[in-house]
Write a protein that holds these residues in place. Sequence first.
Motif, short mmCIF file in Angstrom:
data_model
loop_
_atom_site.label_atom_id
_atom_site.label_comp_id
_atom_site.label_asym_id
_atom_site.label_seq_id
_atom_site.Cartn_x
_atom_site.Cartn_y
_atom_site.Cartn_z
N ASN A 1 0.84 -1.21 0.00
CA ASN A 1 0.00 0.00 0.00
C ASN A 1 0.87 1.25 0.00
OD1 ASN A 1 -2.31 -1.55 0.13
ND2 ASN A 1 -2.69 -1.19 2.30
N ALA A 2 1.87 1.28 0.89
CA ALA A 2 2.75 2.44 0.98
C ALA A 2 3.56 2.62 -0.29
CB ALA A 2 3.69 2.29 2.18
N ALA A 3 4.00 1.50 -0.89
CA ALA A 3 4.80 1.58 -2.12
C ALA A 3 3.98 2.16 -3.27
CB ALA A 3 5.33 0.20 -2.48
N LEU A 4 2.76 1.67 -3.44
CA LEU A 4 1.94 2.16 -4.54
C LEU A 4 1.48 3.60 -4.29
CD1 LEU A 4 -0.16 -1.04 -5.35
CD2 LEU A 4 1.70 -0.05 -6.69
N ALA A 5 1.27 3.96 -3.03
CA ALA A 5 0.94 5.35 -2.72
C ALA A 5 2.11 6.27 -3.09
CB ALA A 5 0.61 5.50 -1.24
N SER A 6 3.33 5.81 -2.86
CA SER A 6 4.51 6.61 -3.20
C SER A 6 4.59 6.85 -4.71
CB SER A 6 5.78 5.90 -2.72
OG SER A 6 6.91 6.72 -2.89
N ALA B 1 12.75 8.03 -4.14
CA ALA B 1 12.58 9.43 -3.74
C ALA B 1 13.48 10.36 -4.56
CB ALA B 1 12.86 9.60 -2.25
N LEU B 2 14.59 9.83 -5.07
CA LEU B 2 15.48 10.64 -5.90
C LEU B 2 14.85 10.99 -7.25
CD1 LEU B 2 18.86 8.76 -5.29
CD2 LEU B 2 18.11 10.94 -4.27
N ALA B 3 13.87 10.17 -7.69
CA ALA B 3 13.24 10.39 -9.00
C ALA B 3 12.52 11.72 -9.09
CB ALA B 3 12.28 9.24 -9.32
N PHE B 4 12.13 12.30 -7.96
CA PHE B 4 11.45 13.58 -7.97
C PHE B 4 12.36 14.71 -8.47
CE2 PHE B 4 8.86 11.01 -5.30
CZ PHE B 4 7.60 11.55 -5.31
N PHE B 5 13.66 14.50 -8.40
CA PHE B 5 14.60 15.54 -8.79
C PHE B 5 15.05 15.41 -10.25
CE2 PHE B 5 14.85 15.08 -4.24
CZ PHE B 5 14.88 16.39 -3.79
N TYR B 6 14.89 14.22 -10.84
CA TYR B 6 15.40 14.01 -12.20
C TYR B 6 14.78 14.95 -13.24
CZ TYR B 6 17.11 9.65 -10.09
OH TYR B 6 17.73 8.73 -9.28
N PHE C 1 -2.71 4.06 -4.59
CA PHE C 1 -2.03 4.81 -5.66
C PHE C 1 -2.92 5.96 -6.14
CE2 PHE C 1 -1.99 5.65 -10.19
CZ PHE C 1 -0.66 6.00 -10.43
N SER C 2 -4.18 5.64 -6.40
CA SER C 2 -5.08 6.63 -7.00
C SER C 2 -5.34 7.80 -6.08
CB SER C 2 -6.40 5.95 -7.39
OG SER C 2 -6.16 4.92 -8.33
N PHE C 3 -5.60 7.51 -4.80
CA PHE C 3 -5.87 8.60 -3.86
C PHE C 3 -4.62 9.44 -3.63
CE2 PHE C 3 -9.46 5.83 -2.22
CZ PHE C 3 -10.44 6.60 -2.81
N ALA C 4 -3.46 8.79 -3.58
CA ALA C 4 -2.21 9.54 -3.44
C ALA C 4 -1.97 10.39 -4.69
CB ALA C 4 -1.04 8.59 -3.22
N PHE C 5 -2.28 9.84 -5.85
CA PHE C 5 -2.16 10.58 -7.11
C PHE C 5 -3.03 11.84 -7.07
CE2 PHE C 5 -3.53 11.75 -11.31
CZ PHE C 5 -2.42 11.58 -12.12
N ALA C 6 -4.29 11.66 -6.66
CA ALA C 6 -5.23 12.79 -6.63
C ALA C 6 -4.77 13.86 -5.64
CB ALA C 6 -6.63 12.30 -6.26
N ALA D 1 8.83 15.18 -2.55
CA ALA D 1 9.77 14.06 -2.38
C ALA D 1 9.87 13.66 -0.91
CB ALA D 1 11.15 14.45 -2.91
N ILE D 2 9.66 14.60 0.00
CA ILE D 2 9.70 14.28 1.43
C ILE D 2 8.59 13.29 1.78
CG2 ILE D 2 9.46 15.25 3.75
CD1 ILE D 2 10.62 17.87 2.61
N VAL D 3 7.43 13.44 1.14
CA VAL D 3 6.33 12.50 1.36
C VAL D 3 6.74 11.09 0.95
CG1 VAL D 3 3.93 11.95 0.79
CG2 VAL D 3 4.65 14.34 1.02
N ALA D 4 7.46 10.98 -0.17
CA ALA D 4 7.93 9.67 -0.63
C ALA D 4 8.87 9.03 0.38
CB ALA D 4 8.61 9.81 -1.99
N LEU D 5 9.70 9.81 1.01
CA LEU D 5 10.62 9.27 2.03
C LEU D 5 9.85 8.78 3.25
CD1 LEU D 5 13.62 11.77 1.93
CD2 LEU D 5 13.64 9.35 1.27
N VAL D 6 8.82 9.51 3.64
CA VAL D 6 7.99 9.06 4.77
C VAL D 6 7.31 7.74 4.44
CG1 VAL D 6 5.96 9.62 6.16
CG2 VAL D 6 7.63 11.41 5.63
N LEU D 7 6.81 7.63 3.22
CA LEU D 7 6.16 6.38 2.80
C LEU D 7 7.16 5.23 2.74
CD1 LEU D 7 3.80 7.81 0.04
CD2 LEU D 7 3.09 6.73 2.18
N ALA D 8 8.41 5.52 2.36
CA ALA D 8 9.44 4.47 2.33
C ALA D 8 9.65 3.89 3.72
CB ALA D 8 10.76 5.03 1.79
N ALA D 9 9.52 4.72 4.75
CA ALA D 9 9.67 4.24 6.13
C ALA D 9 8.55 3.27 6.52
CB ALA D 9 9.70 5.42 7.09
#
Length: 420
Positions: A53-58, A122-127, A178-183, A207-215
């Motif tokens: 769930n956390a991975a797809l939300a990210s 999380a690095l992908a947000f900067f590319y 994924f969808s709700f995180a996308f929205a 990108a900070i949100v993605a790091l929190v989800l990674a945890a």
Amino acid sequence: MEGDISPITSMAAAHNSFLSRKLSGMVAGMRQAEGASGRMTILRTAAVARTPNAALASVGVFWGAFAALVPDIKAGIAATDADFGFAMMAAAIGGIAAMAIAPWLMARLGRFGLPATGIVFALAFFYPLLPRGSFGFGLAMVAVGASVSLLDIAANMRLSVLEERHSRHLMNFSHAMFSFAFAASAFAASLGRKAGYGPAEVLPVIAIVALVLAALMWESRGWTDAAPAPEGSDRGTPWVPILLTAGVLLASFVSENATETWSALHIERTLGGPAGEGGFGPVAFGVTMGIGRLLGQVAAARLGEAALILWSAVIGVAGALVIAAAPVPAIAVAGVGLLGIGVAVVVPSANSILGRLVRPDQRAHAISRAWMVGFTGFFVGPSAMGLIAEYAGLRIAFLTIALVMAAIVPLVLAVKRRGG
């Protein structure tokens, strides 16, 4: 715009209020239905599939922000529609490579696989912020495609194992995350754009949100992968169900990401919507996809995944036609929402069907190979839309999406004949 609320904003607010009421009633109905039949509650479903769930939300957090920021990103690299489409297609190169190694890599990383890929992701947000032209943006999207695809396929492989282990359908609920995180991400990025912030300010914050989800992706010490192949079993790859499923995934991903990527531009450029309000297209898409997937969690048990996909494809065709014919932004937003409902359950339900058609030890390999073919649509879709938009306009491009969604019907019927 100051001191006034535009029609599209009013429509979006009313639409979201309506969706909220529907969602509340839907969740109550789901709880009642599950309690009566002894099935897993929604909270239990969320707990069992916590890490995917956390991975797809990210993944949804990234694509939501990216979709809302497309007009600014495209303008920043001075790309034509076709150039931007080709640059997006480059992401497929990284995505295919990542999916090819995903079963091998996840088997070796074990319970650390999802959090490790989540941190790298999380690095992908900067590319997308690094290049200054179309060619450099294409190279950046190769790295984005690899990062996104590795985390996405790793989450789906985990889900397939969990579905078999708990004898429960989990895919639609997890993909709803994924969808709700996308929205939510698309909405936040749209507000940022309206406030005058660009990709360079918005993406690093998200990108900070993605790091929190990674945890939240850490697996417990007791995690084990799928059971090995039985002694003397056939070691061959079950290509027929893989390729049929891949075709369904391809059509769905083409429709999904083409709409996510180009709907904001269609609303603002073709229909004359104000800057920033094009993001309501991706927001509506994410919200309705999320609701559709939560509904699909119940409907899959009652209708079966194949029938659910068939009806969804019909709704998706209708949504694409509405977008293509929309005379004003508000109608286009409604069409985007309808298309979101249409594509909502296709990918997760197809994953579940494929998981049943192969042995437990074959699931990771089968899903990764089906996604290697199907997920190219996630990048081919925006590219093809760019080419069509360049020469025929975005209305014709969305008409093409209607035809792509219609192609799902014969493919699902073929899967159903094989026992899906």
